[in-house]
Every structure is written in structure tokens, then in C-alpha cells.
Scaffold this motif. Structure first.
Motif, PDB file in Angstrom:
ATOM      1  N   GLY A  73      10.648   6.398  -8.952  1.00 24.10           N
ATOM      2  CA  GLY A  73      10.986   7.474  -8.533  1.00 24.10           C
ATOM      3  C   GLY A  73       9.837   8.560  -8.360  1.00 24.10           C
ATOM      4  O   GLY A  73      10.263   9.660  -8.081  1.00 24.10           O
ATOM      5  N   ASN A  75       6.580   9.557  -5.853  1.00 24.23           N
ATOM      6  CA  ASN A  75       5.648   8.967  -4.827  1.00 24.23           C
ATOM      7  C   ASN A  75       4.401   8.515  -5.223  1.00 24.23           C
ATOM      8  O   ASN A  75       3.736   7.675  -4.685  1.00 24.23           O
ATOM      9  N   ASP A  80       9.193   2.229  -5.343  1.00 18.52           N
ATOM     10  CA  ASP A  80      10.303   2.614  -4.776  1.00 18.52           C
ATOM     11  C   ASP A  80      11.595   2.075  -4.945  1.00 18.52           C
ATOM     12  O   ASP A  80      11.626   0.768  -4.691  1.00 18.52           O
ATOM     13  N   ARG A  81      12.835   2.468  -4.906  1.00 19.96           N
ATOM     14  CA  ARG A  81      13.948   1.650  -4.714  1.00 19.96           C
ATOM     15  C   ARG A  81      13.879   0.904  -3.542  1.00 19.96           C
ATOM     16  O   ARG A  81      13.824   1.348  -2.584  1.00 19.96           O
ATOM     17  N   GLN A  83      12.156  -1.511  -2.265  1.00 14.41           N
ATOM     18  CA  GLN A  83      10.957  -1.402  -1.873  1.00 14.41           C
ATOM     19  C   GLN A  83      10.408  -3.221  -1.841  1.00 14.41           C
ATOM     20  O   GLN A  83      10.701  -3.785  -2.760  1.00 14.41           O
ATOM     21  N   VAL A 345      15.601   6.667   0.385  1.00 15.25           N
ATOM     22  CA  VAL A 345      14.878   6.680  -0.810  1.00 15.25           C
ATOM     23  C   VAL A 345      14.756   8.174  -1.347  1.00 15.25           C
ATOM     24  O   VAL A 345      13.983   9.005  -0.617  1.00 15.25           O
ATOM     25  N   ARG A 347      12.621  10.474  -4.254  1.00 13.97           N
ATOM     26  CA  ARG A 347      11.462  10.601  -5.082  1.00 13.97           C
ATOM     27  C   ARG A 347      11.406  11.866  -5.614  1.00 13.97           C
ATOM     28  O   ARG A 347      12.118  12.900  -5.277  1.00 13.97           O
ATOM     29  N   GLY A 374      11.831   8.805   2.782  1.00 13.18           N
ATOM     30  CA  GLY A 374      11.791   9.781   1.909  1.00 13.18           C
ATOM     31  C   GLY A 374      12.742  10.632   2.178  1.00 13.18           C
ATOM     32  O   GLY A 374      12.771  11.411   3.073  1.00 13.18           O
TER      33      GLY A 374
END
Length: 822
Positions: A73, A75, A80-81, A83, A345, A347, A374
Motif C-alpha cells: 500500500g 507508492n 501493490d495489490r 501486481q 488500487v 495506496r 492508482g
């Protein structure tokens, strides 16, 4: 010797036979264990928490993909989730009691019918054994292996990423990790596994601490896919640098000596017409993308709208309803390779969105398109609109007609289309914004119009629909040419016609501002003329700053939050200067092939270069960078509960707002771009070829005349100008001492600095208007004296750096599987 060989063979045979006889059958070993049949049959042992894999496909290649299903979570860390990680062609190979998973080397091949020639290339270059397994049971045509440790390892490189980001030393803690049954699935052509991994360690960094509930225990989920490779009916399409595609390449050692060893093909999805002879036909199988069901409205609708724009391009290429977008069913998993995905996603800070792909490295066929968007980007666009419009007048509400929301959603539609474009195989086209918004594959800045009554209009901030260049790209990549007599000629005509129509394609490296030379390819810009656009952007900035007030934040907000809205407005010109400065020492060129209809490279006209330099000088003037005093008086220090962030200006006056520091930041951006060593070298070369051209010495003289030599007004504006002058001095010194700068660049810059040093002392002693000016001149003189004495060993304090900027809507590494960023 012969008897010894026979004896050795006998021993090995008896050993292998004995080993085989000692092994149980697969049914005996898996008795009472849950069986899951599919591409690879596996057995779930709930009691031991293990997965047993039945291997019945030896020496059969398949695709192995690892990915990150649940991320961290942040950047900055970049985990990332959903990914994608690496994708590889692998195969199982049995060696006695072991089963190895081996990755062949597809970068070097021999495309030939001669097996010995293939074997010679295969053995010339290394393969990679990814893992080894002990055979636990076997049948006549299959063996059973424990695959648990393979699935529980850090396949995605989380530990390495944390270490390289200076976020601590972490490793997998097996006692806190387990297989994740909910996302372990089996299907006829793919087998999916998932593991919940906990990383423990020491010295967690600030980013880790900011996003984890307990910073020395980071729990994520990693996903593994075993996928059947596509059949041989996909026809690779030749890579052409004019077409705007990513590609694969390999060396074919069976190539005739007269031809290039390197073979290049574009990356694309499989798409064919049901009726290749028809001008318009449905596809045999459409390309279908699925939207993350966790996306909220109204963003969900905007993402679906933007994604569906691509159907226009496929229609132009002769397909009916070939590109479709749906919401992912609840029963499906986003990492299942069968689903092309658009992921929403989250972050803790804003950052890039990505379009990645799972690609068959043999052919370039895209097997899975995978977009990560994002979620904070939409909020940044909303903030920019708030800064431009100062919308929160007394009693103003936005229950229905909300121009900030409309601009943010317009941007999200465009972003959705852009990232999907990458997963179709299409690269950035940064020349599109100077070509009547010809492509969604550019990085667009919000287009702001100034009305007759000097108000700002955002109604056309972002374009709608697919661009003309995008249609050309899709036609080149996806047009069905199977029934045409000359496929290569047909595809070449697509590009030649586009060039004749004035459509231009220029991609990443040529558009970047640091040292970039192309006059038409820029990031976050609008309009054909970069100089005119910079003047326009500065006018928009002036109006927004003139209107800036407490109306830029909603009622009940902390007044300190005005700085959040001020940053993108005060620095509103930061992207257009990147485009304008490229005209200075610039060169117009294309990705020309021998024999095509494009012109050769030409230098930017000298008059245009000088106009660009004049426009850049506006951004180095106190008149432009002095903050209105009423704005300074509006912004108090941050109250309790409202903390500083990197989205705010850096400051010399903490905790109070620093308007002179803001000017220092803005000036440093322009000066650093002007005094780039590649740009400087091009100016040296240009003047050497024609003494009437703008040269490096000329540019330095003009900048000095408009900064240090400029008459000081004293007071606040004088303090800002003195700050700008020292920023210019710092960047000139940086250029004079730049590593790998050409000797002529360093010579000319040092020569101008020596003249400036002597002038500073004389000016301070004889003509300075006020004490502030005298102090500034003497400091500059002493700085240059030390620089002269110590050379590159001495540099003064670096100017304040700006808050994160790009991406609009915080800096792209961009290659296939690779992650194309935006």
C-alpha cells in the motif's frame, strides 16, 4: 574400461529400480487427502498445510507467472495489490529421484528443422533451474511432489524490494505464513496457487511504518499460476518502430549471414475475423476486459466508459464488437490468467498507474492484459480543479453541477483508455498533444481556456474518445491481413498513409525533458506551439493566483490546507517549461526507415529557439514568481493533527509558510532544465556549424543579463530576484563541474562564470542599489571565488526541491512486463 562402464550402468540401474520400488503409488500417498483436478492435478492436505502436485507433463513447456495478490500500500515501495511479477516459460524434467523445474533460454534460438543446429544453440547459452523437488510417489506416467516450499518462497522479491528502498531487512517467517486456500484453484488450462507470507525483520523504514499495523511484521499474499501455452495458430507480427508498439526480440542463429540476427515482433492479443474477406466482421474470439468490482461509483462508470473507447479503434480496423468490457464476476479471481483486468488500487500516497501484460515470449502474444489504476489520482485532479476555480464561494454547493468532479472523471476516462492501450501492446505517443490530441497514449495536461471575462473554463480539460493515431496503431497491430497477397505491404501502407496525413509517433526517451531534443514530443502539455502554450499557461496561472483566496477550500477546512491547493497552481507551469526548453538546442526527427516517406532530422529554427529561451526567462523573473502578499498572509502553520507532507513546498522558514522558498523551488526547475549538459553540448555544436545560431555562450549571456544583471527593485520582489539569481548561479556551477560534460561545455561555462565573478565584485563596490543587493553580490562573488579555488569539490547549498509532480492527477520506467507506467 568397457567392463567398468557396464558395471557403472548396472549399479545405476539397480539404484534407480530400488528407489522406484520403494516409492508408494500416488493413490496410496494421497489417501484421505482432497484432490483437485485441472491443468495440473493437485492434492490439498489440510492436516499438514501442504500441497502435493501431480506431474504428468514432463518436458512439456508451460507458462509460470508469479504475482502479488495483496500488497503493502505504499507508492514509494511499489508493492501493490494485484501486481504482476515475472512470467516465464518453464517445464518439469525428471532426473532420478528429483524433479526439476527448468526455464529454457528463449533469447537465443535457431528457427530451423535441423535438430542438431537447435541443440547447438540451446547448449551455448545457460538455462535456469528454478527449483528442485524430491519425488514422493509415482505411477507409471506421473509422479507426486511436495510443492509447498516452492509456493511459500518470496517469488515476487518483496525482501529485495524493501531492502533496495531502504525500508529494512526482512525475510519470510514460515511460522507466520501459510497457503491461502481461498485463491488456490484449478481449471482445465490453468492451475492457480496462493500463499499468505509474513515478512519479519529489523529497522523498518518510514514508508513501512506508515502503512503497516505492526512494522516488523509485513503480511502480503503471493500468487502463482501454471498456464497452458497457446497453440501454434498465432501469427507473430513484425515490429516496426513507426507503429508505436512494444515488442519482443531474440537472436536467431539459423539466420542467413546476409540478414539481421535479431528478430523483432510486436506484442498483441490474438484476434481474427470470422470472415477475413469482409470489410467489417465479428471476431472469432473478442478481447474482453474485466473491471475490478471493488471500484466505487461514479469512478466505475467513468472507467468503463474510457475502456470502451477502444472499440472505436477496432471498428476502424474492420472488427465489429471486438473489444468488450465487463465487471468481474464475484466468483472470479483477478489474478486468474484467463481474465484481462482493470484493477482499482489503493495506496497511501498518489503515484503512477500501470498497464502490464503476461506475454508468450516465443511469439509476442499477449495472454493477459493487466491494468493497475492508482485510486488517489482522481483526487489530485480534483485538487487541481479546486485550485484553478476557487469554487467555494459563500453559499456555493455542488450537489449536481460539480465542475471539479467532471474534470476529475474526464481524466479518469482518459487514464483508463491509456493504460488499457499499453496492455494491447501500444506504447506512449508523446507527440499526440501537439497533433490535435491524436492519441490517448500521450500524457495530457488539463486544457484550460480563458473566457472573455478572464475566468477559467475547464469544460474541455480532457479529450473524449479514441484518437486518430490510436486507430492507426490498432490497424497495424490487429488488422486481419490473412487473405491479402502481401501482408507486409498492406501493413506498411497503414503507416505510410498515417505519415502522409501528418500523424506523428514519438515515444518515451525522446520526450523526456532532461536533455530531450524533440520539439513536438512532451509530457503533460497541450497545443502545437510549445512557446505559445507556455505564455498561455502563465496567463492561466496569473488568473488562478489573482483569484486565490479562502474560497479555494471548503467551509470548515483548516486554513493551513490552502497550501495544498496552492502548490499545483503556483507550479502550474512546471510541465510546459519541460516542453518549451526542448526547443532550445532542439532537433525535429522521426523514426525513419530507409525508403519511407518521412523527412530526415532538422534542427529547430534559430528564431524558435530564441523565442523559447525568452519564454523560459519569464519563469526566472521576480515578476512571475513573487507570491501575492495577501496569499502569504492567508496561510498559517499547520495545526495539531494536520502534518506536513511531501505534497507541500519545502521551506527555509518552518513552521511558517515560505514564499521566497517557493520562488526558489520554481526557479530551480527552470534553471536546471536550461543548463542541462546535453542541451549545452548541442548549442556548442550548433554555433560551431553556423556562428549566427544560438550558442551556449549566447544562452548564458542572455540568462545572466535577465537575472544577475537585472536592476534590483529591493524589498520583497528584490529578495525573490536575488534568490532566483543564486539558483541560476548554482545551476551554472553545476554545469561547469558536470561529470561527463564535454570539455567545450565546461570551458564556455567556466569562462562565463569567471566574467560574472569579476563583475559581481565591481557591481557590489560601485553600483549596488541597496544592502540586500550588495549582500547578494558579495555572496555570489565569494561563492565563485571558492569554486574557482576548489573546483568541483565545492558546491553551495542545493536549491529547494519541488513537491512530487508527475504524474498529474506523483515520477516511468516503461517496458513490457515491465509495467508501462503513466
Amino acid at each position: 574400461m568397457k567392463r567398468l562402464s557396464v558395471l557403472l550402468f548396472t549399479v545405476l540401474f539397480i539404484t534407480a529400480t530400488g528407489f522406484s520400488q520403494d516409492l508408494p503409488s500416488i493413490s496410496e500417498k494421497t489417501q484421505g487427502v482432497e484432490k483437485q483436478e485441472g491443468y495440473f492435478t493437485y492434492y490439498w492436505d489440510d492436516a499438514s498445510g501442504k500441497i502435493w502436485l501431480e506431474v504428468d507433463k514432463f518436458d512439456t513447456e508451460f507458462l509460470y507467472v508469479n504475482s502479488l495478490a495483496a500488497g503493502i500500500g505504499s507508492n514509494d515501495i511499489g508493492l501493490d495489490r494485484n501486481q504482476l511479477g515475472d512470467d516465464r516459460i518453464v517445464k518439469f524434467e525428471r532426473r532420478g529421484p528429483k524433479v526439476l523445474i527448468i526455464q529454457p533460454n528463449y533469447s537465443y534460438r535457431a528457427i530451423t528443422d535441423n535438430p542438431k543446429e537447435k541443440e547447438s544453440v540451446r547448449d551455448a547459452f545457460a538455462r535456469s533451474v528454478l527449483w528442485g523437488f524430491e519425488v514422493a510417489a509415482q505411477n507409471e506416467d506421473a509422479v507426486l511432489i511436495d510443492i509447498t516450499d516452492f509456493l511459500m518462497r518470496d517469488a515476487h522479491g518483496v525482501s529485495e524490494r524493501l531492502k533496495s528502498s531502504n525500508e529494512g531487512n526482512f525475510s519470510v517467517d514460515k511460522s507466520r505464513s501459510a497457503l491461502y486456500r481461498e485463491a488456490t484453484m484449478n481449471f482445465p488450462k490453468n492451475t492457480e496457487f496462493e500463499a499468505m507470507l509474513t515478512f519479519t525483520g529489523s529497522d523498518p523504514g518510514g514508508q513501512v511504518r506508515s502503512v503497516t499495523p505492526t512494522s516488523d511484521a509485513i503480511t502480503v499474499r503471493q500468487h502463482h499460476s501454471f498456464v497452458e501455452l497457446p497453440d501454434d495458430n498465432f501469427e507473430p507480427r513484425k515490429f516496426d518502430p513507426r507503429a508505436g508498439y512494444f515488442g519482443i526480440s531474440y537472436q536467431d542463429y539459423s539466420t542467413p549471414i546476409s540478414e539481421s540476427l535479431t528478430k523483432r515482433f510486436i506484442t498483441k492479443h490474438r484476434l481474427k475475423k470470422k470472415n477475413p474477406d469482409a470489410e467489417m466482421s465479428e471476431p472469432v474470439e473478442p478481447i474482453v476486459y474485466y473491471l475490478d468490482p471493488g471500484t466505487p461509483e461514479p469512478i466505475r462508470g467513468a472507467l468503463l466508459d474510457g475502456a470502451r473507447w477502444w472499440n472505436e479503434a477496432f471498428e476502424a480496423a474492420g472488427y465489429k464488437d471486438a473489444f468488450r468490457v465487463k465487471v468481474l464476476p464475484d466468483s472470479a479471481h483477478p489474478m486468474d490468467v484467463r481474465y484481462n483486468m482493470i484493477n482499482w488500487v489503493h495506496r497511501s500516497t498518489r503515484g503512477w498507474s500501470y498497464g502490464s501484460s503476461v506475454v508468450d515470449p516465443r511469439t509476442g502474444e499477449i495472454i493477459k492484459g493487466h491494468v493497475l489504476l492508482g485510486s488517489l489520482r482522481v483526487r489530485q485532479d480534483y485538487l487541481i480543479a479546486e485550485g484553478l476555480l476557487s469554487p467555494y464561494k459563500e453559499g456555493e454547493t455542488f450537489d449536481e453541477d460539480n465542475p471539479m468532479l467532471e474534470m476529475a472523471l474526464a481524466r479518469i476516462r482518459q487514464l483508463s483508455a491509456h493504460e488499457i492501450g499499453h496492455t494491447l501492446g501500444i506504447a506512449h505517443n508523446f507527440a499526440a498533444s501537439t497533433n490535435d490530441r491524436a492519441s490517448v497514449m500521450d500524457y495530457p495536461a488539463p486544457k484550460v481556456s480563458i473566457t472573455r471575462d478572464s475566468t477559467l473554463d475547464l469544460s474541455d480539460a480532457y479529450d473524449t474518445g479514441i484518437g486518430e493515431w490510436d486507430k492507426v496503431s490498432v490497424e497495424y497491430g490487429y488488422k486481419d491481413v490473412s487473405n491479402l497477397p502481401s501482408k507486409e505491404a498492406a501493413l506498411n501502407n497503414v503507416l505510410e498513409d498515417a505519415i502522409d496525413e501528418g500523424l506523428l509517433f514519438i515515444s518515451d526517451a525522446d520526450a523526456r525533458p532532461a536533455g530531450g531534443a524533440h520539439p513536438k514530443a512532451h509530457l503533460w502539455d497541450n497545443g502545437e506551439d510549445a512557446v505559445d502554450q507556455l505564455h498561455h499557461i502563465l496567463d492561466v496561472r496569473d488568473i488562478a493566483l489573482e483569484n486565490f483566496s479562502e474560497s479555494n477550500i471548503p467551509q470548515g477546512s483548516s486554513m493551513a490546507e490552502l497550501e495544498d491547493a496552492l502548490v499545483p497552481i503556483y507550479l502550474y507551469h512546471r510541465y510546459q517549461i519541460e516542453g518549451t526548453v526542448k526547443l532550445v538546442g532542439g532537433q525535429d526527427y522521426s523514426y525513419k526507415l530507409r525508403g519511407d516517406n518521412q523527412s530526415g532530422p532538422e534542427p529547430v529554427a534559430d528564431s524558435t529557439q530564441r523565442a523559447a529561451l525568452d519564454a523560459m526567462l519569464k519563469t526566472l523573473s521576480a515578476e512571475q514568481l513573487t507570491m501575492p502578499k495577501r496569499i502569504v498572509e492567508l496561510i498559517p502553520p499547520r495545526p495539531i493533527g494536520y502534518y506536513d507532507s511531501r505534497e507541500l513546498f519545502n521551506s527555509h522558514t518552518d513552521p511558517t509558510f515560505d514564499p521566497i522558498g517557493a520562488a526558489e523551488t520554481a526557479a530551480a526547475m527552470s534553471a536546471k532544465l536550461l543548463f542541462n549538459k546535453e542541451r549545452a553540448a548541442r548549442l556548442v555544436g550548433s554555433e560551431a556549424r553556423d556562428s549566427s545560431n544560438l550558442g551556449l555562450g549566447d544562452m548564458l549571456d542572455v540568462v545572466i543579463a535577465n537575472t544577475w544583471h537585472k536592476k534590483s527593485s529591493g524589498g520583497y520582489k528584490g529578495a525573490v530576484q536575488n534568490t532566483i539569481n543564486h539558483v541560476v548561479l548554482y545551476q551554472m556551477m553545476n554545469l561547469a563541474a558536470a561529470e561527463n560534460a564535454s570539455s567545450q561545455v565546461r570551458a564556455v561555462t567556466n569562462f562565463k562564470l569567471e566574467a560574472l565573478r569579476e563583475w559581481m565584485r565591481d557591481e557590489a563596490e560601485n553600483r549596488a542599489e541597496n544592502e540586500q543587493r550588495v549582500a547578494s553580490l558579495l555572496y555570489g562573488y565569494r561563492t565563485l571565488q571558492q569554486f574557482k579555488d576548489k573546483g568541483e569539490m565545492f558546491m553551495p547549498t542545493e536549491p529547494l526541491t519541488p513537491p512530487p509532480g508527475s504524474p498529474i492527477g506523483s515520477d516511468d520506467a516503461t517496458f513490457l512486463q515491465c509495467s508501462y507506467s503513466y
